[in-house]
Design an enzyme around this catalytic site. Structure first.
Site, PDB file in Angstrom:
ATOM      1  N   HIS A 163       8.890  -0.922  -4.891  1.00 37.65           N
ATOM      2  CA  HIS A 163       7.699  -0.376  -5.224  1.00 37.65           C
ATOM      3  C   HIS A 163       7.229  -0.722  -6.794  1.00 37.65           C
ATOM      4  O   HIS A 163       7.236  -0.005  -7.601  1.00 37.65           O
ATOM      5  CB  HIS A 163       7.604   1.298  -5.259  1.00 37.65           C
ATOM      6  N   ALA A 218       0.786  -1.301  -0.085  1.00 37.27           N
ATOM      7  CA  ALA A 218       0.069   0.125   0.005  1.00 37.27           C
ATOM      8  C   ALA A 218       0.966   1.126  -0.148  1.00 37.27           C
ATOM      9  O   ALA A 218       1.205   1.819  -0.987  1.00 37.27           O
ATOM     10  CB  ALA A 218      -0.902  -0.085   1.177  1.00 37.27           C
ATOM     11  N   ARG A 219       1.136   1.561   1.138  1.00 38.14           N
ATOM     12  CA  ARG A 219       2.083   2.723   1.422  1.00 38.14           C
ATOM     13  C   ARG A 219       3.153   2.809   2.296  1.00 38.14           C
ATOM     14  O   ARG A 219       2.547   2.230   3.441  1.00 38.14           O
ATOM     15  CB  ARG A 219       1.374   4.300   1.590  1.00 38.14           C
ATOM     16  N   GLU A 239      10.453   6.293   1.738  1.00 34.58           N
ATOM     17  CA  GLU A 239      10.896   5.674   0.196  1.00 34.58           C
ATOM     18  C   GLU A 239      11.689   6.742  -0.423  1.00 34.58           C
ATOM     19  O   GLU A 239      11.329   8.140  -0.443  1.00 34.58           O
ATOM     20  CB  GLU A 239       9.685   5.530  -0.700  1.00 34.58           C
TER      21      GLU A 239
END
Ligand code: GLV
Length: 326
Positions: free
Chosen positions: A292, A244-245, A274
């Protein structure tokens, strides 16, 4: 029309080269400036790049913050090449009358596949095995070599049952797993029964699930949702997967917990800061780390780029975009 001379093509900034030549769709309809970037753009850089533009095609790493939006009074549309829009201050965009679009749908199945790749990869210790073979450490079959965990008969806990969460849940029966899910609003009975999924409060899900897969958007409510206490509330042999994040997980706490073998392992496609990793994360054997890649298939990334450009043009040409957020 906001800040434009009639008859003149609107200016659009595309913040990175787009796959599949999607920027060609702008030909004859907008004047495009493609940014020559090396790595993530800062707020100041993005603000000055977008100044004077009517449209922007942005990446999920571009910080479209209030100051950036305020520095760009001509901006009418920001088309994010991502389904998540947590990089954009949506409230500021709304206040300023800037339309924000995103790319839902096209990436659902690819992202769900990647979540399962992580689940299987961690459960069966694929990276450790690959490394062992490559480095000459494999000296023949052994009964106790790199033992993982079974998935059959176990429980998958999906946190966030949007399109991607549901696609992940739909794959669970193929691996013999039952599904529980958590999100603030229960799904309709018909959707729940089609997915054979049971709604649970998050704390109960963590206590029940053998695999916890995160699919919620990043919001103030979900930031560090998986904090130290919740990580420790997972079952001792459980696996955490995050496509997701990154900021949904307290990454430093995760490193600490993984060191103690609780959870058993983690598969991460996204990171709290990130592209940086929390200290110690890369040294852990029981993590599978990807850069990612959730939506990273050729067809999907091309479709995302086309969708963003098409929606950007729609707004600039006075039409309703198909995938607007605000
Ligand atoms: C990818 O992370 C996306 O939001 O599309």
């Amino acid at each position: 029309m906001k800040g434009e001379t009639p008859g003149k093509l609107p200016r659009v900034v595309v913040t990175a080269p787009l796959p599949g030549g999607a920027a060609a769709l702008f030909e004859g309809r907008a004047r495009v400036k493609l940014l020559d970037r090396r790595g993530p753009l800062g707020e100041a850089e993005l603000g000055s790049a977008l100044r004077g533009a009517a449209g922007a095609v942005t990446l999920l790493t571009d910080p479209v913050t209030r100051p950036v939006l305020e520095a760009c009074p001509n901006l009418k549309v920001v088309s994010n090449v991502a389904v998540g829009t947590d990089n954009i201050d949506l409230e500021a965009a709304r206040m300023q009358g800037v339309v924000v679009t995103h790319t839902p749908g096209v990436l659902t199945e690819a992202t769900a596949d990647l979540a399962w790749a992580l689940i299987l990869g961690v459960a069966r210790r694929l990276v450790e095995g690959d490394r062992m073979v490559r480095t000459g450490g494999f000296s023949g079959w052994e009964p106790g070599l790199l033992l993982g965990v079974d998935l059959t008969g176990k429980i998958l806990g999906v946190v966030g049952m949007g399109h991607i969460g549901r696609a992940v849940a739909r794959r669970a029966p193929a691996f013999g797993m039952r599904v529980v899910y958590s999100q603030p609003r229960r799904l309709q009975d018909s959707v729940e029964s089609a997915l054979n999924a049971r709604h649970l409060p998050l704390e109960d899900l963590l206590a029940a699930a053998d695999v916890v897969s995160l699919h919620c958007p990043l919001t103030p409510e979900t930031r560090r949702l998986m904090n130290r206490n919740r990580l420790l509330a997972m079952k001792p042999g459980a696996i955490l997967v995050n496509t997701a994040r990154g900021p949904v997980v307290d990454e430093e706490a995760l490193v600490e917990c993984l060191r103690q073998g609780r959870p058993f392992g983690a598969g991460l496609d996204v990171y709290e800061r990130e592209p940086e990793l929390a200290p110690g994360l890369r040294e852990l054997p029981n993590v599978l780390l990807l850069p990612h890649l959730g939506s990273a298939t050729k067809a999907v990334r091309e479709a995302m780029a086309r969708m963003a450009v098409t929606d950007c043009l729609a707004v600039l040409e006075g039409r309703q975009p198909e995938h607007w957020v605000v």
